[in-house]
Motif scaffolding. Structure first.
Motif, PDB file in Angstrom:
ATOM      1  N   ASP A   1       0.872  -1.311  -0.071  1.00 50.28           N
ATOM      2  CA  ASP A   1       0.085  -0.070  -0.026  1.00 50.28           C
ATOM      3  C   ASP A   1       0.644   1.322  -0.029  1.00 50.28           C
ATOM      4  OD1 ASP A   1      -2.535   1.139  -0.090  1.00 50.28           O
ATOM      5  OD2 ASP A   1      -2.375   1.755   1.951  1.00 50.28           O
ATOM      6  N   HIS A   2       2.013   1.036   0.749  1.00 51.39           N
ATOM      7  CA  HIS A   2       2.868   2.360   0.708  1.00 51.39           C
ATOM      8  C   HIS A   2       3.218   2.751  -0.616  1.00 51.39           C
ATOM      9  CE1 HIS A   2       3.828   2.014   5.196  1.00 51.39           C
ATOM     10  NE2 HIS A   2       3.147   3.158   4.946  1.00 51.39           N
ATOM     11  N   TYR A   3       3.749   1.578  -1.263  1.00 47.89           N
ATOM     12  CA  TYR A   3       4.363   1.567  -2.509  1.00 47.89           C
ATOM     13  C   TYR A   3       2.941   2.360  -3.574  1.00 47.89           C
ATOM     14  CZ  TYR A   3       4.623  -0.243  -7.273  1.00 47.89           C
ATOM     15  OH  TYR A   3       4.785  -0.604  -8.930  1.00 47.89           O
ATOM     16  N   ALA A   4       2.032   1.958  -3.354  1.00 50.72           N
ATOM     17  CA  ALA A   4       0.960   2.031  -4.460  1.00 50.72           C
ATOM     18  C   ALA A   4       0.453   3.552  -4.113  1.00 50.72           C
ATOM     19  CB  ALA A   4      -0.190   1.308  -4.138  1.00 50.72           C
ATOM     20  N   SER A   5       0.605   4.013  -2.981  1.00 51.84           N
ATOM     21  CA  SER A   5       0.212   5.385  -2.648  1.00 51.84           C
ATOM     22  C   SER A   5       1.191   6.190  -3.542  1.00 51.84           C
ATOM     23  CB  SER A   5       0.490   5.691  -1.425  1.00 51.84           C
ATOM     24  OG  SER A   5      -0.560   5.085  -0.639  1.00 51.84           O
ATOM     25  N   ARG A   6       2.489   5.951  -3.395  1.00 55.08           N
ATOM     26  CA  ARG A   6       3.538   6.759  -3.937  1.00 55.08           C
ATOM     27  C   ARG A   6       3.569   6.726  -5.396  1.00 55.08           C
ATOM     28  NH1 ARG A   6       4.409   5.657   0.867  1.00 55.08           N
ATOM     29  NH2 ARG A   6       5.410   6.956   2.281  1.00 55.08           N
ATOM     30  N   VAL A   7       3.387   5.627  -5.897  1.00 58.41           N
ATOM     31  CA  VAL A   7       3.013   5.449  -7.496  1.00 58.41           C
ATOM     32  C   VAL A   7       1.818   6.180  -8.034  1.00 58.41           C
ATOM     33  CG1 VAL A   7       2.635   3.663  -9.265  1.00 58.41           C
ATOM     34  CG2 VAL A   7       4.355   3.021  -7.816  1.00 58.41           C
ATOM     35  N   GLY A   8       0.947   6.174  -7.210  1.00 57.90           N
ATOM     36  CA  GLY A   8      -0.436   6.705  -7.520  1.00 57.90           C
ATOM     37  C   GLY A   8      -0.275   8.249  -7.525  1.00 57.90           C
ATOM     38  N   LEU A   9       0.357   8.765  -6.773  1.00 54.30           N
ATOM     39  CA  LEU A   9       0.876  10.277  -6.882  1.00 54.30           C
ATOM     40  C   LEU A   9       1.740  10.454  -7.669  1.00 54.30           C
ATOM     41  CD1 LEU A   9      -0.615  12.298  -4.808  1.00 54.30           C
ATOM     42  CD2 LEU A   9       1.282  12.273  -3.410  1.00 54.30           C
ATOM     43  N   ALA A  10       2.642   9.781  -8.021  1.00 53.44           N
ATOM     44  CA  ALA A  10       3.653  10.082  -9.036  1.00 53.44           C
ATOM     45  C   ALA A  10       3.006  10.022 -10.402  1.00 53.44           C
ATOM     46  CB  ALA A  10       4.899   8.956  -9.068  1.00 53.44           C
ATOM     47  N   PHE A  11       2.027   9.285 -10.464  1.00 58.95           N
ATOM     48  CA  PHE A  11       1.204   9.009 -11.784  1.00 58.95           C
ATOM     49  C   PHE A  11       0.490  10.499 -12.008  1.00 58.95           C
ATOM     50  CE2 PHE A  11      -2.566   8.127 -14.222  1.00 58.95           C
ATOM     51  CZ  PHE A  11      -2.017   7.150 -15.166  1.00 58.95           C
ATOM     52  N   GLN A  12      -0.002  10.811 -11.184  1.00 57.89           N
ATOM     53  CA  GLN A  12      -0.717  12.291 -11.319  1.00 57.89           C
ATOM     54  C   GLN A  12       0.172  13.276 -11.407  1.00 57.89           C
ATOM     55  OE1 GLN A  12      -4.171  12.468 -11.413  1.00 57.89           O
ATOM     56  NE2 GLN A  12      -3.373  14.412 -12.198  1.00 57.89           N
ATOM     57  N   VAL A  13       1.468  13.392 -10.532  1.00 56.20           N
ATOM     58  CA  VAL A  13       2.336  14.553 -11.022  1.00 56.20           C
ATOM     59  C   VAL A  13       2.735  14.422 -12.201  1.00 56.20           C
ATOM     60  CG1 VAL A  13       4.617  15.351 -10.406  1.00 56.20           C
ATOM     61  CG2 VAL A  13       3.156  14.313  -8.549  1.00 56.20           C
ATOM     62  N   ILE A  14       3.015  13.502 -12.926  1.00 55.32           N
ATOM     63  CA  ILE A  14       3.631  13.228 -14.603  1.00 55.32           C
ATOM     64  C   ILE A  14       2.320  13.728 -15.448  1.00 55.32           C
ATOM     65  CG2 ILE A  14       4.392  11.601 -16.193  1.00 55.32           C
ATOM     66  CD1 ILE A  14       6.495  12.438 -14.072  1.00 55.32           C
ATOM     67  N   ASP A  15       0.990  13.051 -14.909  1.00 57.85           N
ATOM     68  CA  ASP A  15      -0.072  13.714 -15.751  1.00 57.85           C
ATOM     69  C   ASP A  15      -0.114  14.974 -15.970  1.00 57.85           C
ATOM     70  OD1 ASP A  15      -2.154  11.848 -16.947  1.00 57.85           O
ATOM     71  OD2 ASP A  15      -3.358  13.534 -16.284  1.00 57.85           O
ATOM     72  N   ASP A  16       0.177  15.534 -14.716  1.00 62.24           N
ATOM     73  CA  ASP A  16       0.244  17.115 -14.990  1.00 62.24           C
ATOM     74  C   ASP A  16       1.253  17.668 -15.799  1.00 62.24           C
ATOM     75  OD1 ASP A  16      -1.911  17.158 -13.206  1.00 62.24           O
ATOM     76  OD2 ASP A  16      -1.112  17.960 -11.478  1.00 62.24           O
ATOM     77  N   VAL A  17       2.456  17.043 -15.570  1.00 63.54           N
ATOM     78  CA  VAL A  17       3.638  17.394 -16.473  1.00 63.54           C
ATOM     79  C   VAL A  17       3.271  17.278 -17.977  1.00 63.54           C
ATOM     80  CG1 VAL A  17       5.848  16.964 -17.060  1.00 63.54           C
ATOM     81  CG2 VAL A  17       5.367  17.202 -14.544  1.00 63.54           C
ATOM     82  N   LEU A  18       2.790  16.242 -18.403  1.00 65.22           N
ATOM     83  CA  LEU A  18       2.513  15.835 -19.613  1.00 65.22           C
ATOM     84  C   LEU A  18       1.227  16.813 -20.046  1.00 65.22           C
ATOM     85  CD1 LEU A  18       2.558  11.963 -19.579  1.00 65.22           C
ATOM     86  CD2 LEU A  18       4.202  13.298 -20.440  1.00 65.22           C
ATOM     87  N   ASP A  19       0.361  17.084 -19.107  1.00 64.66           N
ATOM     88  CA  ASP A  19      -0.591  17.989 -19.650  1.00 64.66           C
ATOM     89  C   ASP A  19      -0.058  19.332 -20.074  1.00 64.66           C
ATOM     90  OD1 ASP A  19      -3.765  18.321 -19.749  1.00 64.66           O
ATOM     91  OD2 ASP A  19      -3.319  19.977 -18.280  1.00 64.66           O
ATOM     92  N   ALA A  20       0.730  19.729 -19.189  1.00 63.92           N
ATOM     93  CA  ALA A  20       1.486  21.027 -19.765  1.00 63.92           C
ATOM     94  C   ALA A  20       2.630  20.994 -20.747  1.00 63.92           C
ATOM     95  CB  ALA A  20       2.195  21.696 -18.487  1.00 63.92           C
ATOM     96  N   GLN A  21       3.017  19.811 -21.137  1.00 64.36           N
ATOM     97  CA  GLN A  21       4.054  19.692 -21.960  1.00 64.36           C
ATOM     98  C   GLN A  21       3.993  18.915 -23.516  1.00 64.36           C
ATOM     99  OE1 GLN A  21       7.928  18.404 -20.173  1.00 64.36           O
ATOM    100  NE2 GLN A  21       8.621  20.294 -20.369  1.00 64.36           N
TER     101      GLN A  21
END
Ligand code: GRG
Length: 314
Positions: free
Chosen positions: A227-247
């Motif tokens: 669950d710790h792993y997944a929480s971090r991956v989930g958030l990283a997924f979203q951060v990158i989604d925001d980066v991609l949305d901008a770039q």
């Protein structure tokens, strides 16, 4: 802690399994397996109501990275999970994801015309159909997960049903979407943004890993580490989604780029800037890898997925 399997026992649709197969081949085999499984699970237009069934297939087949199913299979592989249960769980979580995209794209929400490189469901069909497609995909997800005898332990199977239900509901994805809709034009701080994404995107990613683990022999301590792993991956997924949305371009993403800024939505990029957002994603990835380090090499697919999530281009 469960015994670490020498090589993943999940039959991923290719003859050589586990360590001999690189990530590209492994993920591609799972994606193909998912296509076949989803195609069997989602009724076709030969069945009444044919228009609805056709639109359900349009929304769920031939598209998407299948990140959530890959997480289910990787966690099930680590935990020596039951093959058929992992496949059904992967279909269930992917159908919930597909439903969320269909509803998210509707005019009453994000109002988008492009998804996975093709017209959104309400554009290709109509709004009432899109609403019903989402509803029916959600119901189908639970039907698959509740199939009698899916796991030898009915109690374990019930835990899976409850896990997916809470991840999709008001304290999970739907709740996150409500916060997201409410946030348009407002200033959110970093912790409020994180809360929103932990629910909207993170809950289903956490559920994917947990469902895979529940197909197998994971104990409470394993589940917590995962669950710790997944929480971090989930958030990283979203951060990158925001980066991609901008770039990235609309063509690369297969959905309208720059939507968040256009809609005046707070994002990791608007709060941190591109460089710090990328650094945050890298830090989250490191945290995710640290959480699964005790599993050793048995967790290598999960590690590869953490890398994939932050290196992805779409
Ligand atoms: C309508 C209840 C309800 C919820 C919608 C998940 C969600 C909530 C909306 C999706 C909108 C969005 C772009 C969210 C950002 C992260 C995300 C979930 C992106 C899409 O997921 P991918 O990249 O898509 O896994 P593919 O097409 O690869 O499956």
């Amino acid at each position: 802690m469960m015994p670490v399997p020498e090589s993943p026992c999940i039959d991923d649709g290719i003859e050589r399994t586990g360590d001999q197969v690189d990530f590209k081949h492994w993920s591609s085999a799972i994606q193909q397996r998912m296509e076949r499984a989803l195609s069997r699970a989602v009724p076709g237009p030969a069945l009444v109501p044919s228009g609805l069934h056709e639109a359900m297939r349009y929304a769920s087949l031939e598209g998407g990275k299948r990140v959530r199913p890959l997480l289910v299979f990787a966690a099930a592989g680590l935990c020596s999970g039951v093959h058929q249960a992992a496949e059904q769980a992967a279909c269930a979580v992917e159908l919930i994801h597909a439903y969320s995209l269909v509803h998210d794209d509707m005019p009453c929400m994000d109002d988008d015309i492009l998804r996975r490189g093709k017209p959104t469901v309400h554009k290709a069909y109509d709004e009432p159909t899109a609403l019903l497609v989402g509803d029916a995909l959600q119901s189908l997800a639970f039907e698959l997960l509740a199939a009698p005898g899916l796991l030898p332990s009915a109690q374990r199977q019930l835990q899976m049903v409850a896990c997916l239900a809470s991840a999709a509901g008001s304290q999970g994805m739907a709740g996150g979407q409500a916060i997201d809709l409410d946030a348009v034009g407002k200033t959110l701080d970093l912790s409020q943004l994180e809360t929103m994404h932990r629910l909207k995107t993170g809950a289903l990613i956490r559920a994917s890993v947990r469902l895979g683990a529940l197909c197998g022999a994971a104990d409470a301590a394993d589940l917590e580490r995962l669950d710790h792993y997944a929480s971090r991956v989930g958030l990283a997924f979203q951060v990158i989604d925001d980066v991609l949305d901008a770039q990235a371009s609309t063509q690369t993403l297969g959905k309208t780029a720059g939507k968040d800024a256009q809609a005046n939505k707070p994002t990791y990029v608007s709060l941190l800037g591109l460089d710090k957002a990328r650094q945050l994603a890298a830090d989250l990835r490191s945290g995710a890898l640290a959480s699964i380090a005790p599993f050793g090499h048995g967790a290598h697919r999960l590690a590869e997925l953490a890398n994939f999530v932050i290196q992805r281009a779409f």
